[in-house]
Design a protein around this motif. Structure first.
Motif, PDB file in Angstrom:
ATOM      1  N   PHE A 155       0.780  -1.030   0.043  1.00 35.00           N
ATOM      2  CA  PHE A 155       0.033   0.001  -0.070  1.00 35.00           C
ATOM      3  C   PHE A 155       0.921   1.396   0.035  1.00 35.00           C
ATOM      4  N   TYR A 204      -6.338  -2.960  -0.457  1.00 38.35           N
ATOM      5  CA  TYR A 204      -5.597  -2.393   0.527  1.00 38.35           C
ATOM      6  C   TYR A 204      -6.366  -2.524   1.679  1.00 38.35           C
ATOM      7  N   VAL A 247      -0.378   6.007   4.790  1.00 44.30           N
ATOM      8  CA  VAL A 247      -1.719   5.102   4.426  1.00 44.30           C
ATOM      9  C   VAL A 247      -3.071   5.665   5.185  1.00 44.30           C
TER      10      VAL A 247
END
Length: 522
Positions: free
Chosen positions: A17, A257, A339
């Motif tokens: 990710f 993800y 993220v």
């Protein structure tokens, strides 16, 4: 320090990710506004609209927060410059770890300082201020109440509750401080002259980084939270941030993800001295968890207006709060932070707040003289220090062995012999074929046992090299975790007081590699 760069993909420390983001993967583009590139800041500057009255409130808050703190002229100038429409900030945030906690906190601050310097050179018509956002409102004391040095854990035990920035440096802390007489003066002076943990962290960060103009911001401020009232209300009564964050999270999960944060219908804590607990709606009432405090909707609306500082944003709202009270262009964070910010783009869009340039901080591994010597004797390159010991050992022993301990040829001969004789014997009596097959299995097992003994013998012969490898890998990843997430800065700072200056010289905020830094220090 000598710097060597290793591709992040070769370290085994980063999620797909995160790597997809810094590589600019097309499917992730809806979840941010700007690529983490120097040229992106031209558009970020143009998009950032920050009201003059907000600058006045920010400036006043910082004047109050720095009251009684000795600051260098460059810090005072940066604080005053925030009143100008041509001044912008670049920010990183972190918890109030004791004695800075793991190394990566230092790396965050150095990355932020260097980003401000590079932006100043690239866009000289504007002024850029590096900012450290203190997580004073965080209440997870167990995450910050220790640091590790030379394999030893130094921990402060306290039964205080609530926001850690308000924790008093009481007798229990003074007892803890006596266990670290080796700590540099910058830390000791900061702790000994402070009443609370938040005050001490501001002072030691200022002592270490004030010369670079770093400004420390505490979001736990009534004036600053007055700018956040509309979001507080929208979260409590319409659950708008939840809906937006949930939508982005689901869209990312559809792309494969994994989520880092999990939005709630209400993303605020109730905050007062000794208490920081979630607010949850129960019917017509709003209940503060783990307490007997509750409010009606009208009571909450009144409290938002009169005391917005009683409301503390969680991880979903804190980034938005930061961007609403700072003229900020970039946030620098670690892999997990980058993220989870991507899960929040919809929240920013809903409230019409520009999404900042999302920058990974710099990553580094420091290798000291003795460890470098060991790695050199092994013939390792800089990427090898990120390997797994058991995987390396298996390959190394096989390459260096004096005897073929796998016994492949012998096993092949045994198999062929038993098969041949078993086939011949079967012409006399079919049951003999099974007997020969069973004999083959027993013989191969004996060879396997002998092969294991041979391997162990080879490992004993190569023990010096195996111990060297284990020592290098343990230094690079103590207990299996990356050095920067475990080791305290004092491991290198005590023998090299110029550590921060060395890092400033080595780090490049737009260099997304793992830096292996060689030092001759013991």
């Amino acid at each position: 320090m000598k710097k060597h760069c290793v591709d992040l993909n070769k370290t085994g420390q980063f999620s797909r990710f995160f790597l997809d983001y810094i590589e600019g993967k097309e499917s992730l583009k809806p979840f941010y506004s700007h690529l983490p590139r120097l040229e992106s800041f031209r558009d970020a500057i143009a998009a950032k609209s920050f009201p003059p009255e907000n600058r006045v409130i920010l400036h006043q808050a910082l004047q109050n927060q720095y009251h009684g703190v000795e600051v260098l002229e460059v810090v005072g100038e940066n604080v005053d410059s925030l009143l100008s429409e041509k001044t912008f900030t670049v920010t990183t945030g972190h918890q109030l770890n004791l004695f800075t906690g793991p190394l990566y906190f230092i790396y965050k601050l150095v990355s932020t300082i260097n980003l401000a310097k590079q932006l100043q050179a690239a866009y000289p018509d504007f002024h850029f201020v590096p900012v450290y956002w203190m997580a004073t409102e965080d209440h997870d004391f167990d995450e910050i109440n220790y640091f590790k040095l030379d394999g030893k854990k130094y921990q402060w035990s306290s039964d205080q509750k609530g926001a850690v920035g308000d924790f008093e440096l009481d007798a229990s802390f003074r007892d803890f401080l006596q266990k670290v007489p080796f700590a540099p003066e910058a830390f000791m002076k900061s702790y000994q002259s402070s009443k609370t943990l938040g005050e001490a962290v501001r002072k030691y960060v200022n002592a270490l980084f004030g010369a670079y103009g770093l400004v420390v911001v505490d979001g736990n401020d009534a004036g600053l939270k007055s700018l956040f009232k509309s979001v507080i209300a929208a979260d409590l009564f319409a659950n708008a941030p939840f809906e937006q964050a949930r939508r982005c999270t689901e869209d990312l999960e559809k792309l494969g993800y994994k989520s880092q944060i999990f939005p709630r219908e209400i993303n605020l804590f109730y905050l007062e001295k000794g208490l920081r607990e979630r607010i949850e709606q129960s019917g017509e009432r709003f209940q503060v968890s783990n307490s007997d405090i509750s409010f009606s909707a009208d009571e909450l609306k009144s409290l938002i207006d009169s005391n917005p500082e009683r409301f503390s944003p969680n991880v979903v709202l804190r980034p938005l709060y930061q961007e609403m009270i700072l003229p900020n262009l970039a946030y620098l964070g670690g892999p997990a932070e980058v993220v989870y910010w991507l899960q929040l783009k919809g929240v920013f869009d809903f409230f019409k707040v520009p999404f900042p340039v999302l920058m990974p901080r710099n990553f580094a591994l420091i290798l000291a003289g003795p460890v470098l010597e060991k790695a050199g004797k092994l013939g390792w390159n800089h990427a090898d220090v990120f390997g797994d010991f058991e995987v390396w050992k298996k390959t190394f022993v096989a390459q260096q062995c004096q005897v073929d301990f796998l016994l492949k040829e012998e096993k092949q001969l045994i198999s062929e012999l038993f098969h041949k004789k078993g086939t011949e014997a079967a012409t006399l009596e079919k049951s003999l074929l099974s007997a020969f097959e069973a004999g083959k299995v027993r013989s191969l097992k004996i060879l396997d046992q002998l092969a294991a003994k041979l391997r162990k013998a080879e490992e004993r012969r190569l023990q010096v090299d195996l111990d060297r490898a284990k020592a290098v890998l343990e230094f690079a990843a103590p207990g299996g975790s990356p050095q920067e997430r475990v080791v305290n800065m004092m491991q290198f700072y005590l023998s090299n007081p110029a550590l921060i200056e060395d890092l400033i010289a080595c780090f490049d905020p737009f260099d997304y590699t793992m830096m292996v830094l060689e030092t001759n220090e013991k």
